[in-house]
Design a protein around this motif. Structure first.
Motif, PDB file in Angstrom:
ATOM      1  N   LYS A   1     -51.020  25.068  10.597  1.00  0.00           N
ATOM      2  CA  LYS A   1     -50.699  24.142  11.682  1.00  0.00           C
ATOM      3  C   LYS A   1     -51.516  24.459  12.934  1.00  0.00           C
ATOM      4  N   LEU A   2     -51.515  25.725  13.331  1.00  0.00           N
ATOM      5  CA  LEU A   2     -52.256  26.122  14.528  1.00  0.00           C
ATOM      6  C   LEU A   2     -53.754  25.899  14.342  1.00  0.00           C
ATOM      7  N   MET A   3     -54.265  26.208  13.155  1.00  0.00           N
ATOM      8  CA  MET A   3     -55.694  26.028  12.882  1.00  0.00           C
ATOM      9  C   MET A   3     -56.092  24.563  13.028  1.00  0.00           C
ATOM     10  N   LEU A   4     -55.313  23.670  12.462  1.00  0.00           N
ATOM     11  CA  LEU A   4     -55.651  22.249  12.515  1.00  0.00           C
ATOM     12  C   LEU A   4     -55.449  21.676  13.914  1.00  0.00           C
ATOM     13  N   GLU A   5     -54.429  22.132  14.607  1.00  0.00           N
ATOM     14  CA  GLU A   5     -54.227  21.661  15.979  1.00  0.00           C
ATOM     15  C   GLU A   5     -55.382  22.089  16.878  1.00  0.00           C
ATOM     16  N   THR A   6     -55.816  23.336  16.705  1.00  0.00           N
ATOM     17  CA  THR A   6     -56.853  23.885  17.575  1.00  0.00           C
ATOM     18  C   THR A   6     -58.238  23.366  17.215  1.00  0.00           C
ATOM     19  N   ASN A   7     -58.559  23.391  15.936  1.00  0.00           N
ATOM     20  CA  ASN A   7     -59.918  23.048  15.514  1.00  0.00           C
ATOM     21  C   ASN A   7     -60.118  21.559  15.325  1.00  0.00           C
ATOM     22  N   PHE A   8     -59.157  20.882  14.722  1.00  0.00           N
ATOM     23  CA  PHE A   8     -59.346  19.470  14.407  1.00  0.00           C
ATOM     24  C   PHE A   8     -58.771  18.526  15.471  1.00  0.00           C
TER      25      PHE A   8
ATOM     26  N   PHE B   1     -64.136  13.174  10.348  1.00  0.00           N
ATOM     27  CA  PHE B   1     -63.871  12.324  11.511  1.00  0.00           C
ATOM     28  C   PHE B   1     -65.179  11.835  12.128  1.00  0.00           C
ATOM     29  N   ALA B   2     -66.135  12.751  12.306  1.00  0.00           N
ATOM     30  CA  ALA B   2     -67.419  12.383  12.903  1.00  0.00           C
ATOM     31  C   ALA B   2     -68.135  11.333  12.057  1.00  0.00           C
TER      32      ALA B   2
ATOM     33  N   PHE C   1     -60.462  18.662  18.770  1.00  0.00           N
ATOM     34  CA  PHE C   1     -61.793  18.063  18.680  1.00  0.00           C
ATOM     35  C   PHE C   1     -61.714  16.543  18.815  1.00  0.00           C
ATOM     36  N   VAL C   2     -60.742  15.930  18.153  1.00  0.00           N
ATOM     37  CA  VAL C   2     -60.562  14.478  18.264  1.00  0.00           C
ATOM     38  C   VAL C   2     -60.293  14.095  19.724  1.00  0.00           C
ATOM     39  N   ASN C   3     -59.452  14.863  20.384  1.00  0.00           N
ATOM     40  CA  ASN C   3     -59.148  14.585  21.791  1.00  0.00           C
ATOM     41  C   ASN C   3     -60.375  14.796  22.677  1.00  0.00           C
ATOM     42  N   LEU C   4     -61.156  15.816  22.371  1.00  0.00           N
ATOM     43  CA  LEU C   4     -62.370  16.071  23.151  1.00  0.00           C
ATOM     44  C   LEU C   4     -63.382  14.957  22.926  1.00  0.00           C
TER      45      LEU C   4
ATOM     46  N   GLU D   1     -69.917  27.522  36.802  1.00  0.00           N
ATOM     47  CA  GLU D   1     -68.467  27.322  36.919  1.00  0.00           C
ATOM     48  C   GLU D   1     -67.751  27.753  35.645  1.00  0.00           C
ATOM     49  N   VAL D   2     -66.578  28.348  35.808  1.00  0.00           N
ATOM     50  CA  VAL D   2     -65.751  28.767  34.681  1.00  0.00           C
ATOM     51  C   VAL D   2     -64.370  28.128  34.811  1.00  0.00           C
ATOM     52  N   ILE D   3     -63.937  27.460  33.744  1.00  0.00           N
ATOM     53  CA  ILE D   3     -62.604  26.877  33.691  1.00  0.00           C
ATOM     54  C   ILE D   3     -61.824  27.591  32.594  1.00  0.00           C
ATOM     55  N   VAL D   4     -60.647  28.093  32.929  1.00  0.00           N
ATOM     56  CA  VAL D   4     -59.802  28.768  31.950  1.00  0.00           C
ATOM     57  C   VAL D   4     -58.869  27.732  31.332  1.00  0.00           C
ATOM     58  N   GLY D   5     -58.941  27.603  30.014  1.00  0.00           N
ATOM     59  CA  GLY D   5     -58.103  26.593  29.388  1.00  0.00           C
ATOM     60  C   GLY D   5     -57.980  26.747  27.891  1.00  0.00           C
ATOM     61  N   ASP D   6     -56.857  26.279  27.371  1.00  0.00           N
ATOM     62  CA  ASP D   6     -56.568  26.246  25.942  1.00  0.00           C
ATOM     63  C   ASP D   6     -56.896  24.855  25.416  1.00  0.00           C
ATOM     64  N   LEU D   7     -57.558  24.776  24.274  1.00  0.00           N
ATOM     65  CA  LEU D   7     -57.944  23.477  23.715  1.00  0.00           C
ATOM     66  C   LEU D   7     -56.750  22.560  23.490  1.00  0.00           C
TER      67      LEU D   7
END
Length: 333
Positions: free
Chosen positions: A107-114, A169-170, A117-120, A71-77
Motif C-alpha cells: 500500500k505504501l509503495m503504491l501510494e508513494t511511487n504510483f 500510466f505514462a 506520480f499521477v498527482n505530480l 531552494e530546498v522544500i521539505v515535503g512528503d510525496l
C-alpha cells in the motif's frame, strides 16, 4: 561534462528526491553548467523511521546538498505536493520514490511511487511543465535479457510493480496526446558519487569497494556470475538532461547496454585497491534478478543517449570517492 547547450537561463527546474543519490547529482549538474537556471529541490529527508529490513524509509540526506545553493522544500510525496502545485516550473525531474526493493508494504509503495506520480503529473500538466521521471529495470523482473521496452515486463516485487504502473500510466497519457512532454527513464544498476547515504541499498560497486578496503575480503552471492547492466551516474545524468530535447515522449531504458558480472567488479577493484579474498554465500532472495541488460537502441535514437563510461572507466573514476568514503566514514567509526 555539459550535455546540452541550450540556454536554461531563468528556467525553473524542480527536482523531487533532490537530496538523494541521483537527484542531488542532477541538482549540482544544473547549478554548475546552467547557473542562471532556478533549481529547486523537493525532498522528504530522512528521519528516525525504518523499514523492517532496517533500511531508512527516506534516503534523502542533507550532506548530499552541502554544495547546493538553490531552494530546498521539505515535503512528503503523499502529503505535501500542495507546497508546489501553484509554482511555475518549466522542467520537473521526478526522482523521489521508495527505492528499497526489499520493502514489502504494498500500500505504501503504491501510494508513494504510483499515486503520487499521477498527482505530480497533473500538477505538471496544469503548469505546462515537462515531466521527466525515474522508472526502473525492476519492471522487467527475471525476464530474459536483453531487456526491451514493452517485452517481458513482469516485475518480481512491489517496487518493480509500482514503477511499471507509472510507465503504464505514462503510455496511456501519450496514447491520447503524443505531444505531452512526458518521459520515463528506466534506470538499470546505477553507481557513483553521492550514493553513500543509500546505506545497504547502495550499489555493489561501493559496497564491495568498502568491504575490500576494510576487511581485505568481500562477500558475493554464489558464485558471482550473475549479470547486471551497471551504469555510471554521469551517464544517468546525461540521459536526464538529454531528455529535455528528446525527439519523442515515451519510456526509455537507461543503462550501459552491456551486462557484466559481479566477478568482473571484483577483478576491476583489485586492479585499483590491491588483492583481497572473495567469499561466496547463499542468496536468500527469491525475486533476485540474475541477468539484466538494457536494450538502449530507442534511447540512442530518440534521446541521443550514448553511454560514455564502460564499467572499467566508471569504477576508475569512482575509486577516489570510494577511498575518501572509507577514510572519512568507515575507518573513522
Amino acid at each position: 561534462m555539459k550535455y546540452i547547450y541550450d540556454d536554461l537561463a531563468d528556467k525553473n527546474i524542480l527536482i523531487t528526491g533532490g537530496a538523494g543519490f541521483i537527484g542531488s547529482n542532477l541538482a549540482l549538474y544544473f547549478q554548475k553548467h546552467h547557473p542562471q537556471a532556478n533549481v529547486c529541490v523537493f525532498d522528504k529527508f530522512r528521519d528516525d523511521t525504518y523499514f523492517p529490513s532496517g533500511n531508512p524509509t527516506s534516503l534523502g540526506h542533507f550532506k548530499n546538498l552541502l554544495e547546493f545553493h538553490g531552494e530546498v522544500i521539505v515535503g512528503d510525496l503523499i502529503k505535501d505536493l500542495d507546497k508546489i502545485k501553484n509554482r511555475d516550473f518549466d522542467y520537473i525531474f521526478h526522482q523521489a520514490a521508495i527505492s528499497d526493493t526489499t520493502a514489502m508494504d504494498q500500500k505504501l509503495m503504491l501510494e508513494t511511487n504510483f499515486e503520487a506520480f499521477v498527482n505530480l503529473y497533473e500538477i505538471a500538466r496544469q503548469r505546462g511543465a515537462m515531466l521527466i521521471y525515474a522508472s526502473s529495470a525492476g519492471t522487467y523482473g527475471n525476464s530474459p535479457a536483453p531487456n526491451s521496452l514493452g517485452v517481458g515486463e513482469v516485475p518480481e516485487n512491489i517496487y518493480g510493480y509500482s514503477k511499471l504502473q507509472m510507465d503504464v500510466f505514462a503510455r496511456k497519457i501519450l496514447e491520447r496526446d503524443s505531444q505531452t512532454p512526458l518521459i520515463g527513464l528506466r534506470y538499470f544498476n546505477v553507481y557513483g558519487e553521492r550514493e553513500f547515504y543509500k546505506g545497504k541499498t547502495a550499489s555493489m560497486i561501493l559496497q564491495l569497494g568498502l568491504q575490500a578496503l576494510e576487511h581485505k575480503k568481500v562477500r558475493l552471492f554464489k558464485h558471482g556470475e550473475q549479470l547486471r547492466d551497471f551504469v555510471y551516474i554521469k551517464d544517468v545524468i546525461q540521459a536526464n538532461v538529454k531528455a529535455i530535447e528528446a525527439r519523442a515522449s515515451g519510456v526509455y531504458n537507461v543503462g550501459a547496454g552491456v551486462a557484466r558480472s559481479f566477478n568482473d567488479i571484483v577483478e576491476i577493484l583489485k586492479k585499483h585497491l590491491g588483492d583481497f579474498e572473495v567469499e561466496y554465500i547463499d542468496n536468500p532472495y527469491v525475486f533476485y534478478q540474475n541477468h539484466t541488460q538494457a536494450d538502449i537502441s530507442l534511447s540512442e535514437e530518440f534521446l541521443s543517449y550514448t553511454p560514455r563510461f564502460s564499467l572499467e572507466q566508471g569504477i576508475e573514476s569512482y575509486i577516489p570517492e570510494i577511498v575518501r568514503i572509507f577514510e572519512t566514514q568507515v575507518r573513522a567509526r
